[in-house]
Design a protein around this motif. Structure first.
Motif, PDB file in Angstrom:
ATOM      1  N   GLU A 289      -1.835  36.089  -8.782  1.00  0.00           N
ATOM      2  CA  GLU A 289      -1.909  37.235  -9.169  1.00  0.00           C
ATOM      3  C   GLU A 289      -2.074  38.641  -8.499  1.00  0.00           C
ATOM      4  O   GLU A 289      -1.586  39.632  -8.670  1.00  0.00           O
ATOM      5  N   GLN A 290      -4.312  38.416  -8.291  1.00  0.00           N
ATOM      6  CA  GLN A 290      -3.756  39.881  -6.953  1.00  0.00           C
ATOM      7  C   GLN A 290      -3.238  39.459  -6.245  1.00  0.00           C
ATOM      8  O   GLN A 290      -3.296  40.688  -5.266  1.00  0.00           O
ATOM      9  N   MET A 291      -2.276  38.937  -5.578  1.00  0.00           N
ATOM     10  CA  MET A 291      -1.560  38.522  -4.069  1.00  0.00           C
ATOM     11  C   MET A 291      -0.682  39.685  -4.375  1.00  0.00           C
ATOM     12  O   MET A 291      -0.273  39.930  -3.466  1.00  0.00           O
ATOM     13  N   MET A 292      -0.101  38.973  -5.562  1.00  0.00           N
ATOM     14  CA  MET A 292       1.448  39.581  -5.840  1.00  0.00           C
ATOM     15  C   MET A 292       1.374  41.500  -5.657  1.00  0.00           C
ATOM     16  O   MET A 292       2.104  41.731  -5.320  1.00  0.00           O
ATOM     17  N   SER A 293       0.715  42.452  -6.048  1.00  0.00           N
ATOM     18  CA  SER A 293      -0.117  43.725  -5.347  1.00  0.00           C
ATOM     19  C   SER A 293       0.352  43.760  -3.848  1.00  0.00           C
ATOM     20  O   SER A 293       0.286  44.735  -4.143  1.00  0.00           O
ATOM     21  N   VAL A 294      -0.141  42.834  -3.364  1.00  0.00           N
ATOM     22  CA  VAL A 294      -0.862  42.937  -1.627  1.00  0.00           C
ATOM     23  C   VAL A 294       0.404  42.886  -0.797  1.00  0.00           C
ATOM     24  O   VAL A 294       1.183  43.210  -0.333  1.00  0.00           O
TER      25      VAL A 294
END
Ligand SMILES: Nc1ncnc2c1ncn2[C@@H]1O[C@H](COP(=O)(O)OP(=O)(O)OP(=O)(O)O)[C@@H](O)[C@H]1O
Ligand SMILES: [Mg+2]
Lengths: 254, 269
Positions: free
Chosen positions: B77-82
């Motif tokens: 989930e955090q990777m999505m913004s990256v």
């Protein structure tokens, strides 16, 4: 030993996937169009085979039981017998076995080829969660469409039995239908709908799991497809027994 | 230890598939606006390296930083913004088979729920950029390999990512199409300040990327020039991967003078 470790590993992975599904099913984004599309493809698209399966199953049930019932002089209950067998057992199991063959294997094939051609990675790279976009719509579609198709299967099956009873056993349609109505009991039907809901979930999650864990290129896709169908079919039949035990003791109090 | 100069930074990154070590304590950084050309034989882990940057794969050890952010332990989930900041051109295109060319390119914008009226001109502009306006309504399986690759590039450029990862974008293409793709990369590098990792084995690509640059003249036209008297290119660096290690890292001039036998053979073609 290797087989056992692999089995445990697969159960663990499957549980993990189920957990990820349950955790993200309530969180946006929701892919409603995707869900409707999957319902159309897996539900409406399976209608012809379900109609045929249901019809002939009902017909052959009436045919097989007709003689026996006649020997005891109670052929007027054949409607009830056919309808009960369908609602309780054959409707859910046959519908879902058909769905496992048609839809479950299709899901594994589609997701498997998407995986080996890097489309799943591309999807993740473009910021989409494949669980939300691919897995959840398929699960929702099957969990809702399997019971719906089961009802249809039950109905055309009863109709198939009616036609057999009328043409081959000279039974009046009113007798058959009146007897069939006896079978329509609320708790029976609830029990008969719990099963396909659970089976629908089994088919979808196994199809997705096998598809998404494909290894070894195109050959692997073929393997996943077969495994998805076989494992779902076996699990359906095994779970059917357990569920029936539960339904009998809780819902039907026998 | 976030270093704000780096778009991408690998610190002692190791990765093995089973027994096979793909990356062995690899460290390098890509500065903002820099193009890093990654070379190496087949199966040396170049695609794997790009997958690590996107978080599609996690390293066994070491840290990976994107724009100073340590993404090593990020959840999906955090990777999505990256990932929103990064465009990736996959080796085989990785187009969505079930979607038309238009829908493939529009994919990212659709996911962001932009109105169709904004999506359409944007998608058409992107396809014009890669010279594929006339195939908008085709399905990926109706395209040639080179066209698929270019659609993949258009799709990666949507959303103006500041970091672009190219995985052998020119492999197996005719010289003219390959040149077009390199020019595209030059434009993004020199005019848009995009940071990139460019994986390739083609010597022609290496020549173009290391010796040419693009600028806008007074009238706003694009001109491609060779480095030399006016300017020496410093925004392109090279890395050579071999058996899990970086055996070379630096400018093309240094690489061409290297006396490492493997590099010599690689550059001899
Ligand atoms: N999921 C995986 N499981 C096991 N091994 C893998 C996996 N992915 C890649 N590999 C192995 O890792 C090595 C590096 O693969 P990678 O695709 O990064 O190579 P590459 O440098 O991109 O090669 P090419 O130039 O042919 O594209 C290969 O030997 C490959 O067999
Ligand atoms: Mg590769």
């Amino acid at each position: 030993m290797n087989l056992i470790t692999r089995g445990i590993y697969q159960i663990q992975e499957l549980t993990l996937l189920t957990w990820r599904v349950l955790r993200s099913v309530y969180r946006p984004p929701y892919y409603l169009r995707e869900i409707v599309h999957q319902m159309d493809v897996s539900g409406f698209g399976s209608l012809p085979i379900i109609l045929l399966t249901g019809f002939f199953t009902g017909a052959v049930l009436a045919l097989n039981t007709g003689n026996t019932l006649q020997r005891f002089g109670v052929q007027n209950v054949s409607g009830q017998l056919v309808a009960t067998s369908l609602i309780r057992e054959l409707g859910p199991v046959l519908t879902c076995l058909m769905l496992a063959g048609r839809v479950g294997s299709g899901i594994a094939a589609e997701l498997g080829s998407m995986l080996v051609s890097e489309q799943i990675d591309a999807m993740r790279a473009l910021g989409t969660d494949p669980i939300k976009k691919l897995v959840i719509p398929r699960i929702v579609a099957l969990v809702t469409m399997a019971p719906a198709l089961t009802i249809i299967c039950d109905m055309v099956g009863t109709l198939g039995g009616l036609l057999t009873a009328m043409t081959f056993q000279g039974q009046a349609s009113s007798v058959y239908l009146a007897s069939a109505q006896e079978a329509v009991d609320f708790n029976e039907i609830i029990g008969g709908l719990i099963k396909p809901t659970v089976f629908g979930f089994i088919i979808a999650i196994l199809g997705c799991y096998k598809g998404l864990s494909t290894t070894g290129g195109t050959v692997g896709v073929g393997r996943s497809t077969t495994q998805a169908m076989v494992s779902a079919s076996i699990l359906i039949i095994a779970v059917d027994f357990l569920l029936q035990k539960l339904i009998l003791s809780v819902l039907l109090q026998r | 230890m976030a270093n704000n100069l780096n778009a991408i930074e690998f610190i002692d990154v190791s990765l093995a598939f089973g027994e096979r070590v793909i990356l062995n304590r690899v460290s390098f950084e890509v500065h903002f606006g820099e193009a890093k050309v990654v070379m190496g034989g087949s199966g040396m882990g170049k695609s794997t390296l790009l997958r690590l940057v996107l978080g599609l794969l996690k390293p066994d050890s070491g840290r990976i930083l994107v724009e100073g952010e340590d993404i090593t332990d990020y959840t999906e989930e955090q990777m999505m913004s990256v990932r929103r900041k990064i465009g990736m051109v996959f080796q085989e295109g990785a187009l969505f088979d079930s979607l038309s060319v238009y829908d493939n390119v529009a994919y990212r914008l659709r996911e962001q729920h932009l109105p169709e009226s904004e999506i359409e001109p944007y998608v058409i502009r992107m396809l014009r950029f890669v010279d594929l306006e006339d195939v908008v309504d085709k399905m990926p399986n109706e395209l040639s390999g080179g066209m698929r690759r270019r659609v993949g590039i258009a799709r990666a450029l949507v959303g103006n990512p500041k970091i672009i990862l190219y995985d052998e974008p020119t492999a197996g293409l005719d010289p003219i199409t390959a040149r077009t793709i390199c020019e595209l990369a030059l434009k993004l590098r020199d005019l848009e300040d995009v940071s990139s990792i460019f994986v390739t084995h083609r010597l022609q690509d290496i020549d173009v990327l290391s010796r040419e640059y693009v600028l806008r003249d007074d009238k706003g036209n694009l001109v491609f020039e060779q480095e030399g008297d006016r300017l020496c290119l410093i925004n392109t660096k090279f890395i050579m991967l071999k058996d899990g290690d970086i055996i070379f890292s630096g400018t093309d001039e240094k690489m061409r003078l290297s006396d490492n036998a493997y590099i010599k053979r690689f550059l001899a073609g």
